[in-house]
Design a protein around this motif. Structure first.
Motif, mmCIF file in Angstrom:
data_model
loop_
_atom_site.group_PDB
_atom_site.id
_atom_site.type_symbol
_atom_site.label_atom_id
_atom_site.label_comp_id
_atom_site.label_asym_id
_atom_site.label_seq_id
_atom_site.Cartn_x
_atom_site.Cartn_y
_atom_site.Cartn_z
ATOM 1 N N CYS A 254 43.373 37.026 48.296
ATOM 2 C CA CYS A 254 42.028 36.499 48.042
ATOM 3 C C CYS A 254 41.413 36.081 49.384
ATOM 4 O O CYS A 254 42.037 35.356 50.158
ATOM 5 C CB CYS A 254 42.098 35.313 47.097
ATOM 6 S SG CYS A 254 40.486 34.535 46.765
ATOM 7 N N ARG B 39 36.356 32.965 49.731
ATOM 8 C CA ARG B 39 36.236 33.068 48.271
ATOM 9 C C ARG B 39 37.106 32.010 47.604
ATOM 10 O O ARG B 39 36.684 31.375 46.609
ATOM 11 C CB ARG B 39 36.653 34.472 47.825
ATOM 12 C CG ARG B 39 36.582 34.726 46.322
ATOM 13 C CD ARG B 39 35.149 34.727 45.800
ATOM 14 N NE ARG B 39 35.101 35.025 44.392
ATOM 15 C CZ ARG B 39 35.099 36.272 43.880
ATOM 16 N NH1 ARG B 39 35.124 37.334 44.689
ATOM 17 N NH2 ARG B 39 35.049 36.458 42.575
ATOM 18 N N ILE C 270 35.828 29.164 45.006
ATOM 19 C CA ILE C 270 36.419 29.004 43.668
ATOM 20 C C ILE C 270 36.860 27.559 43.471
ATOM 21 O O ILE C 270 36.603 26.937 42.434
ATOM 22 C CB ILE C 270 37.608 29.957 43.475
ATOM 23 C CG1 ILE C 270 37.127 31.416 43.465
ATOM 24 C CG2 ILE C 270 38.352 29.635 42.167
ATOM 25 C CD1 ILE C 270 38.254 32.429 43.484
ATOM 26 N N VAL D 219 40.562 31.223 39.000
ATOM 27 C CA VAL D 219 40.357 32.462 39.754
ATOM 28 C C VAL D 219 39.839 33.561 38.826
ATOM 29 O O VAL D 219 38.907 34.298 39.161
ATOM 30 C CB VAL D 219 41.674 32.900 40.429
ATOM 31 C CG1 VAL D 219 41.502 34.251 41.112
ATOM 32 C CG2 VAL D 219 42.128 31.842 41.441
ATOM 33 N N SER E 142 36.169 33.159 38.085
ATOM 34 C CA SER E 142 35.329 33.571 39.203
ATOM 35 C C SER E 142 35.190 35.090 39.253
ATOM 36 O O SER E 142 34.086 35.625 39.426
ATOM 37 C CB SER E 142 35.928 33.054 40.514
ATOM 38 O OG SER E 142 35.192 33.528 41.624
#
Length: 219
Positions: free
Chosen positions: A136, A140, A144, A174, A177
């Protein structure tokens, strides 16, 4: 057990004296009774809003009642305030004025403390997201974590599982999102597709993104 007074959605009439339409009433044997007949007409209404004033007025009043109103959208009764004795309300107001500065300073200290706690938790949640999903992008993961942990939002980061950084809760944040940002889920909802059907349509895309973010040992 608290006395409960209702602010009705529709005008109703007292089952005893026939007075109405009523702005407030009790229910006795499922029938509305006005405040006069219920011997509560001498009480004054204190709207919700000040926790300190409400607590002090309730403690100072020998007789008080909770006032509720039915929220049609949420389909539940919600507190609107209290009915308390007028003298009790006056004493509570005087007490609140006397220590207003001290309570304001305490609120400021509490706000600073909560802000620091929120920063620490967001950092910890970001780290846990990157541990579980090392692929990830860091920015980001930060987004999140920040979104999931907004105080008072009711999002997964504010649940007991989220606060303890439970794997399922972190994964749920996660996944949410990815659902909103990496699929057509929101577009499907706006087009009138039912929520469960929309989720089913985007499930494969979500799993693909999550798989690409997992570490080699997790794949």
């Amino acid at each position: 057990m608290d006395l409960v007074v209702i602010q009705p959605l529709k005008g109703r009439h007292c089952a005893e004296c026939r007075q109405g339409p009523l702005t407030m009433h009790l229910l006795e044997f499922n029938a509305p009774v006005c405040l006069d007949c219920a011997d509560l007409a001498h009480l004054v209404f204190l709207p919700r809003g000040s926790a300190a004033l409400t607590r002090r007025a309730r403690e100072a009043s020998s007789l008080w009642a909770v006032v509720v109103h039915f929220n049609r959208r949420r389909r539940r009764y919600e507190r609107q305030g209290l009915l308390v004795e007028e003298a009790a309300l006056a004493r509570a107001e005087s007490a609140c004025l006397a220590d207003a500065d001290a309570r304001a300073r305490r609120r400021e200290r509490d706000a600073v403390r909560r802000a620091a706690e929120d920063v620490r938790f967001t950092v910890a949640l970001t780290a846990e997201i990157l541990r579980l999903f090392p692929g990830c992008p860091p920015a980001r993961a930060e987004d999140i974590a920040a979104h999931a942990s907004v105080r008072g939002s009711g999002r997964v980061g504010r649940t007991a599982a989220g606060r303890s950084l439970a794997r399922a809760a972190v994964t749920a944040a996660v996944r949410a999102s990815v659902r909103h940002l990496d699929t057509d889920y929101d577009t499907l909802l706006m087009a009138g597709v039912a929520r469960q059907e929309a989720r089913a349509r985007v499930a494969a895309v979500i799993e693909g993104v999550l798989a690409s973010w997992l570490g080699p040992a997790e794949r």
